[in-house]
Design an enzyme around this catalytic site. Sequence first.
Site, PDB file in Angstrom:
ATOM      1  N   ALA A   6       0.805  -1.225   0.000  1.00 50.61           N
ATOM      2  CA  ALA A   6       0.000   0.000   0.000  1.00 50.61           C
ATOM      3  C   ALA A   6       0.836   1.271   0.000  1.00 50.61           C
ATOM      4  CB  ALA A   6      -0.939  -0.009   1.207  1.00 50.61           C
ATOM      5  N   LYS A  57       0.104 -17.023   0.765  1.00 46.12           N
ATOM      6  CA  LYS A  57       1.448 -16.431   0.692  1.00 46.12           C
ATOM      7  C   LYS A  57       1.877 -15.864   2.049  1.00 46.12           C
ATOM      8  CE  LYS A  57      -0.331 -12.017   0.269  1.00 46.12           C
ATOM      9  NZ  LYS A  57      -0.056 -10.776   0.975  1.00 46.12           N
ATOM     10  N   ASN A 122       4.428 -10.074   7.883  1.00 43.72           N
ATOM     11  CA  ASN A 122       4.564 -11.443   8.353  1.00 43.72           C
ATOM     12  C   ASN A 122       6.031 -11.854   8.406  1.00 43.72           C
ATOM     13  OD1 ASN A 122       1.637 -12.678   8.501  1.00 43.72           O
ATOM     14  ND2 ASN A 122       1.697 -11.476   6.620  1.00 43.72           N
TER      15      ASN A 122
END
Length: 209
Positions: A6, A57, A122
Amino acid sequence: MGANLANEVAEGKFCETTIGCKDPKYGKVLKNIFQADHFRVSVVDDVDATEVCGALKNIVACGAGFMDGLNSGDNAKAAVIRIGLMEMIRFVDIFYPGSRLGTFFESCGVADLITTCYGGRNRKVSEAFVKTGKSIADLEKEMLGGQKLQGPFTAEEVNYMLKNKNMEDKFPLFTSIHKICIGELKPQQFVESIRNQPDHVNFSSFAKL
């Protein structure tokens, strides 16, 4: 879904995205709405695989973060990404039959996987998890400003699905990442758990590219 973090989109940096839409008429409308000089949009009708790639993912990114935390090097991290992609493909083939192999080569697939394994939250928190020994919950509070990690939660949901089919051994990467996140396996055991990966996916079971 896609490799479109983003903050980079907001800064006007070039990126791609994939829209999954079964109706060509609406797919064209959506592409016209979102496409810009710096934001390339592709539309595919393989909706399930497009969306599931965006979830799976995040599990693989946790594995990439574990490798970074262990200072295992780029070769080992690349192996995690490769094995992760194979397990993503295998998972979609089993649980969402009829998907197209070509969808994994859209931005929602391999591109988003690579981006997340190098720049996503992550990966970052998973690296800190190994290096600090703190819990994932504590690291979320310290590092994410109220956001949550998708990877551990998704790994738990995926493991539930795999366990119901007695297929945990067919997905050693997904399974070991889940076990690390819940404390059943130490990060230092990660490489050993994926050393003997099952045979490759039979691509003939997929629809044409």
